[in-house]
Design a protein around this motif. Structure first.
Motif, PDB file in Angstrom:
ATOM      1  N   VAL A 146       0.838  -1.202   0.000  1.00 58.44           N
ATOM      2  CA  VAL A 146       0.000   0.000   0.000  1.00 58.44           C
ATOM      3  C   VAL A 146       0.878   1.260   0.000  1.00 58.44           C
ATOM      4  O   VAL A 146       0.621   2.204  -0.758  1.00 58.44           O
ATOM      5  CB  VAL A 146      -0.949  -0.007   1.209  1.00 58.44           C
ATOM      6  N   ASP A 149       2.145   1.597  -3.337  1.00 56.77           N
ATOM      7  CA  ASP A 149       1.132   1.385  -4.375  1.00 56.77           C
ATOM      8  C   ASP A 149       1.714   0.472  -5.461  1.00 56.77           C
ATOM      9  O   ASP A 149       1.672   0.776  -6.659  1.00 56.77           O
ATOM     10  CB  ASP A 149       0.658   2.706  -4.974  1.00 56.77           C
ATOM     11  N   GLU A 150       2.246  -0.663  -5.029  1.00 61.58           N
ATOM     12  CA  GLU A 150       3.005  -1.562  -5.894  1.00 61.58           C
ATOM     13  C   GLU A 150       2.061  -2.520  -6.618  1.00 61.58           C
ATOM     14  O   GLU A 150       1.500  -3.438  -6.024  1.00 61.58           O
ATOM     15  CB  GLU A 150       4.026  -2.347  -5.069  1.00 61.58           C
ATOM     16  N   SER A 155      -3.383  -5.952 -11.905  1.00 61.22           N
ATOM     17  CA  SER A 155      -3.875  -4.574 -11.939  1.00 61.22           C
ATOM     18  C   SER A 155      -4.551  -4.251 -13.263  1.00 61.22           C
ATOM     19  O   SER A 155      -5.336  -3.304 -13.353  1.00 61.22           O
ATOM     20  CB  SER A 155      -2.732  -3.588 -11.687  1.00 61.22           C
ATOM     21  N   SER A 160      -5.074  -0.823  -9.358  1.00 65.76           N
ATOM     22  CA  SER A 160      -3.911  -0.741  -8.476  1.00 65.76           C
ATOM     23  C   SER A 160      -4.287  -1.150  -7.058  1.00 65.76           C
ATOM     24  O   SER A 160      -5.467  -1.242  -6.711  1.00 65.76           O
ATOM     25  CB  SER A 160      -3.374   0.690  -8.472  1.00 65.76           C
ATOM     26  N   CYS A 162      -4.294   0.639  -4.567  1.00 66.84           N
ATOM     27  CA  CYS A 162      -5.109   1.716  -4.026  1.00 66.84           C
ATOM     28  C   CYS A 162      -6.604   1.430  -4.218  1.00 66.84           C
ATOM     29  O   CYS A 162      -7.415   1.707  -3.341  1.00 66.84           O
ATOM     30  CB  CYS A 162      -4.729   3.032  -4.688  1.00 66.84           C
ATOM     31  N   SER A 192      -7.051   6.237  -0.163  1.00 65.82           N
ATOM     32  CA  SER A 192      -6.364   6.588  -1.406  1.00 65.82           C
ATOM     33  C   SER A 192      -5.216   7.561  -1.152  1.00 65.82           C
ATOM     34  O   SER A 192      -4.203   7.531  -1.851  1.00 65.82           O
ATOM     35  CB  SER A 192      -7.352   7.199  -2.411  1.00 65.82           C
ATOM     36  N   CYS A 195      -2.122   5.523   0.007  1.00 63.08           N
ATOM     37  CA  CYS A 195      -1.531   4.658  -1.012  1.00 63.08           C
ATOM     38  C   CYS A 195      -0.432   5.420  -1.748  1.00 63.08           C
ATOM     39  O   CYS A 195      -0.658   6.518  -2.257  1.00 63.08           O
ATOM     40  CB  CYS A 195      -2.588   4.204  -2.017  1.00 63.08           C
ATOM     41  N   GLY A 196       0.747   4.824  -1.786  1.00 62.98           N
ATOM     42  CA  GLY A 196       1.856   5.453  -2.478  1.00 62.98           C
ATOM     43  C   GLY A 196       2.546   6.540  -1.686  1.00 62.98           C
ATOM     44  O   GLY A 196       3.424   7.231  -2.216  1.00 62.98           O
TER      45      GLY A 196
END
Length: 429
Positions: A146, A149-150, A155, A160, A162, A192, A195-196
């Motif tokens: 998470v 966001d891998e 996907s 994703s 997310c 969201s 994520c990333g």
């Protein structure tokens, strides 16, 4: 012995270690070693709190002593991203593991952030479900996936990570535990946002993830491709047929004399999932559509779900609308002066590439500038995930960052003192 914190204050190291031991238990606090470096930055301590309450206490101590904290899962991507400006404490989430809540028949499960994806998939798989997450990092934890966001091959159909996360529990920079799930005011926004975020906004302690019924059948179709343009044309045909593949992956190895002689310089692999009859029918249709040397198999190619780069390489992520992916790959090839290894999701336009780690820093900077100029007109981005220290320090790893103003606002909102992974957020925030 004293240490200087990120804010320039001097604190007694033994006192901080003692307080961390009180919180986490002395066996779960240690001095950091070389393997604990965060993108080349050495921390002072590594701690592994065993409860959410202990995570909150660690962050309250960090706030009181002005210590910089970087969360860590398995550490598989700890060398990704920008070099943090300072790290005092690496917070290991490995003890925050397990399926914390999964009511019978529910299409969602709450999972501890330190749970490896492999363990989580095995647990939900026993009841006929799965998470549609399959990143290439084999040891990755849910929290790490998470935070980065891998995304993996799935996907293409499911989106994703997310999009798979519908709720999060996190501890903010002040040590307050916050739960954001769909029935709360922030439930639609916060998952969201985190994520990333590379752990630079909050420490994720659990995530509520969508589940799908595990497919009864899986088959792959593989076809050789000679050029990025040929791959583009084949992917376009596939996506217009209504065959609904679960994943479309492209593998373009670096140039070699053998590949040049045969003309077989790459491979396209397509995954179909579902009920056995439907899967076999769609697989046969894809073989006929792709023609050439297309063939079906019950197992993926060996390169499936693996990054094209290895330790010491310069790892690049290209993210561009699928219709422009071939142009991005050609731009990278032309800038480097030879074919480079490229692999990833041809159906979404998110792929990874590898340059030799020995490439001179000024040459890497020139390559990035050229590629980013091409991508700017195509709404694409080119980011360096990891590179040797001398390269990383000499280049702009991000390039132009869309929404940088918004990211600054988020950092100010979540972590105004910049104590969480300082410098790791996109744009170096």
């Amino acid at each position: 012995m004293a240490v200087t914190t990120m804010g320039g204050d001097v604190v007694d190291q033994s006192d901080v270690a003692a307080r961390l031991g009180d919180i986490c238990g002395s066996p779960f606090v240690r001095r950091a070693g070389p393997d604990d470096a965060v993108a080349t930055t050495a921390p002072d301590w590594v701690v592994a709190p065993g409860t959410v309450g202990a995570v909150a206490e660690v962050l309250r101590l960090a706030a009181d002593r002005d210590l910089a904290v970087v969360p860590r899962g398995s550490g598989s991507k700890l060398d990704w991203g920008a070099i943090p400006s300072h790290v005092d404490v690496v917070l290991d989430t490995g003890r925050l593991s397990g399926i914390w809540h999964h009511p019978a028949g529910s299409a969602a499960a709450r999972v501890g952030a330190g749970t490896t994806l492999r363990a989580a998939q095995q647990a939900v798989g026993r009841t006929g479900w799965r998470m549609s997450l399959d990143p290439p990092s084999p040891s990755a934890t849910l929290g790490g996936i998470v935070a980065a966001d891998e995304a993996g091959p799935l996907s293409h159909q499911h989106g994703s990570p997310c999009r798979q996360v519908i709720g999060v529990d996190y501890v903010d920079a002040t040590g307050e535990l916050v739960r954001a799930v769909p029935d709360t005011a922030d439930g639609d926004e916060l998952p969201s946002l985190l994520c990333g975020s590379q752990g630079a906004l909050a420490v994720l302690v659990s995530a509520t993830v969508r589940l799908q019924p595990a497919p009864a059948s899986r088959q792959w179709v593989r076809r050789g491709v000679a050029t990025p343009l040929e791959a583009h044309d084949l992917v376009s045909e596939l996506t217009e047929t209504g065959l609904h593949p679960a994943a479309i992956e492209l593998d373009l190895p670096p140039g070699s004399p053998a590949a040049a002689r045969t003309g077989r310089t790459g491979s396209l692999a397509v995954l179909f999932e579902g009920e056995p009859v439907s899967t076999r029918h769609r697989t046969a249709s894809a073989v006929a559509l792709l023609s050439g040397d297309a063939s079906a198999a019950d197992q993926p190619p060996t390169w499936w779900q693996h990054y094209p780069f290895a330790a010491g390489d310069i790892a690049i992520r290209l993210d561009v609308p699928p219709a422009h992916l071939y142009a991005a790959i050609y731009a990278l090839r032309d800038a480097f002066g030879a074919p480079v290894a490229v692999r990833g999701c041809a159906g979404t336009g998110l792929v990874h590439a590898a340059l030799p780690g020995s490439t001179a820093p000024d040459r890497v900077a020139g390559i990035l500038s050229t590629v980013r100029t091409v991508l700017a007109a195509r709404r694409g981005t080119c980011v360096v995930l990891t590179a040797p220290a001398e390269v990383r320090r000499a280049i702009d790893i991000w390039g132009q960052v869309p929404g940088l103003t918004r990211l600054r606002e988020l950092k100010q909102r979540f972590d105004p003192r910049h104590r969480l992974a300082p410098g790791r957020l996109t744009g170096g925030l």
